[in-house]
Structure formats: C-alpha cells, structure tokens
Scaffold this motif. Structure first.
Motif, PDB file in Angstrom:
ATOM      1  N   ASP A  82       0.831  -1.218   0.000  1.00  7.68           N
ATOM      2  CA  ASP A  82       0.000   0.000   0.000  1.00  7.68           C
ATOM      3  C   ASP A  82       0.856   1.254   0.000  1.00  7.68           C
ATOM      4  O   ASP A  82       0.540   2.243  -0.673  1.00  7.68           O
ATOM      5  N   THR A  83       1.938   1.212   0.776  1.00  4.59           N
ATOM      6  CA  THR A  83       2.833   2.365   0.837  1.00  4.59           C
ATOM      7  C   THR A  83       3.497   2.606  -0.514  1.00  4.59           C
ATOM      8  O   THR A  83       3.641   3.750  -0.960  1.00  4.59           O
ATOM      9  N   ARG A  84       3.893   1.528  -1.171  1.00  5.69           N
ATOM     10  CA  ARG A  84       4.511   1.674  -2.492  1.00  5.69           C
ATOM     11  C   ARG A  84       3.514   2.222  -3.508  1.00  5.69           C
ATOM     12  O   ARG A  84       3.866   3.031  -4.361  1.00  5.69           O
ATOM     13  N   ARG A  85       2.259   1.779  -3.403  1.00 10.17           N
ATOM     14  CA  ARG A  85       1.244   2.281  -4.328  1.00 10.17           C
ATOM     15  C   ARG A  85       1.001   3.766  -4.129  1.00 10.17           C
ATOM     16  O   ARG A  85       0.672   4.487  -5.073  1.00 10.17           O
ATOM     17  N   ALA A  86       1.169   4.237  -2.872  1.00  5.83           N
ATOM     18  CA  ALA A  86       0.996   5.675  -2.607  1.00  5.83           C
ATOM     19  C   ALA A  86       2.009   6.505  -3.376  1.00  5.83           C
ATOM     20  O   ALA A  86       1.773   7.678  -3.670  1.00  5.83           O
ATOM     21  N   ALA A  91      -3.624   9.724  -5.293  1.00 11.86           N
ATOM     22  CA  ALA A  91      -4.774   9.499  -4.416  1.00 11.86           C
ATOM     23  C   ALA A  91      -4.295   9.566  -2.972  1.00 11.86           C
ATOM     24  O   ALA A  91      -3.105   9.431  -2.691  1.00 11.86           O
ATOM     25  N   GLY A  92      -5.262   9.794  -2.056  1.00  7.98           N
ATOM     26  CA  GLY A  92      -4.934   9.830  -0.646  1.00  7.98           C
ATOM     27  C   GLY A  92      -4.967  11.243  -0.084  1.00  7.98           C
ATOM     28  O   GLY A  92      -5.252  12.211  -0.781  1.00  7.98           O
ATOM     29  N   PRO A  93      -4.654  11.385   1.201  1.00  5.45           N
ATOM     30  CA  PRO A  93      -4.746  12.688   1.861  1.00  5.45           C
ATOM     31  C   PRO A  93      -3.633  13.638   1.450  1.00  5.45           C
ATOM     32  O   PRO A  93      -2.486  13.226   1.238  1.00  5.45           O
ATOM     33  N   PRO A 119      -9.895  13.787  -8.252  1.00  5.74           N
ATOM     34  CA  PRO A 119     -10.933  13.628  -7.226  1.00  5.74           C
ATOM     35  C   PRO A 119     -10.587  12.592  -6.153  1.00  5.74           C
ATOM     36  O   PRO A 119     -11.240  12.567  -5.102  1.00  5.74           O
ATOM     37  N   ASP A 120      -9.580  11.729  -6.385  1.00  6.10           N
ATOM     38  CA  ASP A 120      -9.208  10.741  -5.379  1.00  6.10           C
ATOM     39  C   ASP A 120      -8.244  11.289  -4.335  1.00  6.10           C
ATOM     40  O   ASP A 120      -7.843  10.562  -3.421  1.00  6.10           O
ATOM     41  N   VAL A 121      -7.855  12.544  -4.487  1.00  8.78           N
ATOM     42  CA  VAL A 121      -7.022  13.199  -3.479  1.00  8.78           C
ATOM     43  C   VAL A 121      -7.927  13.896  -2.473  1.00  8.78           C
ATOM     44  O   VAL A 121      -8.789  14.690  -2.860  1.00  8.78           O
TER      45      VAL A 121
END
Length: 316
Positions: A82-86, A91-93, A119-121
C-alpha cells in the motif's frame, strides 16, 4: 539479530522447502539465510527445521511458529505494498497550510482546479497566518508570503509581492489623491494588524535606494487582508495592499495605484515542502501543478511597463 528479517527468511524457507531458494527470494546469500535461521533457533531455544542434504522440513515447533507468523507477515506485506502504491497513485490525503491573506485572492482557484482534476485526493487545507512547521503540523505543502522559510524546507518562489498604495476612484473623486508620501497624513487610510505580533504594520516606501517605513494613522484597521482590500474597494480609505490582491482590481479600474514611484518589492510568495524523494506522487503532482499555474503569473503583480504607465498618469 533483526528478528523480523529472520522470521521472513524462515517463513520463505518453510514454504519453498529450501534455504538456497529462500535466500534468492530475499536477495541475500545462502550463508546469510542459514545464519539468520540458526540465530532465530538459538534465540527461541528450539529447532525449527529438520535438515537433510536435499530438503528442509518443519519441526513441530516450526509448524506452530509458521502458523503464528503467517498472518502478521501477510499484513506487513500488504502494508508495504500500500505504501509503495501511494508513490504511484495520485490518491490519498493531502495536507496544505497557507496564509489566509493568500487564500481567496491567489491560491483557492488553483486548488479547486486541482481537486476537480484529481478527485481521489482528499484535500485538507488550513488557512493560518502563522508560519507552519511542516513536520510539527504534519503538513505536506505550505505557502508563505515574505522571506523564504528556513529549517530545512525546500522553497520555490512563485511571484513577487509589491506593496501598492491605492484607492478606489470614488474615494479619489471625493477626497483627491496624495501627490507625495506626506500627503497621506491628510487622508483616511487603512491599517493591517499582524497576526504574529498583534501590532499594526507600518507602510513601506522606496525612497532613492532605501526602503523607508512610516507609521500611518489608520481610520480602519483589521487583521484580515481581504477585509482591508474590501474597505479600499468600497472607497472608505486609501490602503497599501499586496499586489496579489490589488493587481486584478487595478487592471479592471476598480482601484487606482498611487505613489507608484515609491512602490516596494522586497518579498515574494513561496511554496515550500520537504524533500521530493520522500513525497508520495499526489504531493509531487500538487507541487508541480501549483508551480505551473502560479510561477511568475502576472495576474498577481504589476509589470514594469504597467508601473511606468501609471507613473506618467499620476497627478503632478
């Protein structure tokens, strides 16, 4: 001994039935893999494998350990993925800190455009006129008007800040325009109260090659730059406004620049952040987007040609 590393090697060796294959899977030498498993056995005080020249098989203790650690290793692997995908997904906060003074006039239109594109941010923006320490406040990106921030942050200059004395045409029609700095004493003027000190900021003027500060009596004083600009636009007083809030109104004829020969331009608007290599893709994308939208954008300051034109039009 790195116990997490040793347990990972143990689990791969148990699944693959071979320490050499586990070593290749983990990217280490067979000797290092064998040493890690033996150290783990020594620490636990039990044998985990039956060893033959051809294969490994788990002891009863090894079976129990494998059953106990497999769920935890799966969770660890999932968290790492998950961290690598970030780093790969936009996306994300995204936590942003900015002064209220820059929010409405300069930053908000570009931030809302970014939000529509991605929009995913999940944008969390804090408008605060105090300087934000990114680490202490857990912010990803900050904006600042003034000098570049210190403390290890990377700062990129966006636009200069000019301090422009200006008034609405309606005010000039009723009260006239100051021709020299000393004339301001006979006019109604606005004041800005600084957030960090609570004191009214002096006005500043370029006289010759020096910046000179003058205490200007305020008929209307506020700690909000947008409110000050609104008062000047309403014709209530003369103000010394930042170019990021005044330039658009000047070009539209809603404000008239005054005393432009004494305009100062010693500070700038900056975007600042921690090292880019540590940033998820959503943060790097936002930084690049805002730099692309705002860097040297003449919407937010007057060009030398415009200033010369206004000086020619100034009352003598």
């Amino acid at each position: 001994m790195n116990e997490v590393r040793a347990i990972s090697i143990f689990a791969r060796a148990a699944v693959l039935g071979n320490l050499r294959r586990a070593a290749v899977d983990q990217g280490i030498s067979p000797q290092a893999a064998s040493h890690a498993v033996m150290q783990l056995e020594k620490t636990l005080g039990v044998r985990l494998f039956h060893r033959t020249t051809r294969k490994l098989s788990l002891t009863e203790e090894g079976e129990r350990l494998l059953q106990g650690v497999e769920p935890a290793l799966a969770m660890l692997s999932s968290a790492i993925a998950d961290t690598r995908r970030a780093k790969e997904d936009i996306a994300g906060p995204l936590r942003i800190s900015a002064p209220k003074a820059l929010g409405r006039a300069m930053l908000w239109p570009s931030i809302t455009e970014f939000a529509a594109l991605y929009p995913d941010v999940q944008i969390d923006i804090r408008f605060d006129d105090h300087f934000t320490d990114l680490v202490e406040e857990r912010a990803d990106v900050g904006f600042r008007g003034g000098s570049p921030p210190a403390g290890g942050a990377i700062a990129r200059r966006l636009v200069p800040i000019q301090l422009i004395v200006c008034a609405a045409p309606a005010y000039i029609e009723r009260h006239g325009a100051p021709r020299v700095i000393d004339d301001l004493a006979a006019h109604r003027c606005t004041g800005y109260r600084r957030a960090n000190t609570g004191k009214q900021a002096p006005w500043e003027f370029m006289i010759g090659d020096e910046i000179v500060y003058r205490e200007i009596a305020a008929a209307l004083c506020t700690n909000d730059i947008d409110t000050e600009a609104d008062a000047v636009l309403a014709g209530l007083a003369i103000g010394q406004l930042g170019s990021f809030s005044a330039a658009t109104h000047i070009r539209a004829g809603r404000l008239v620049p005054l005393l432009t020969a004494h305009l100062t331009q010693r500070e700038s608007v900056y975007i600042y952040y921690r090292h880019r290599t540590e940033q998820p893709l959503r943060v790097r994308t936002f930084i690049d987007f805002m730099v692309g939208k705002l860097a040297d954008d003449r919407t937010f300051f007057l060009t030398p040609a415009e200033l010369r034109a206004f000086q020619r039009l100034a009352p003598k």
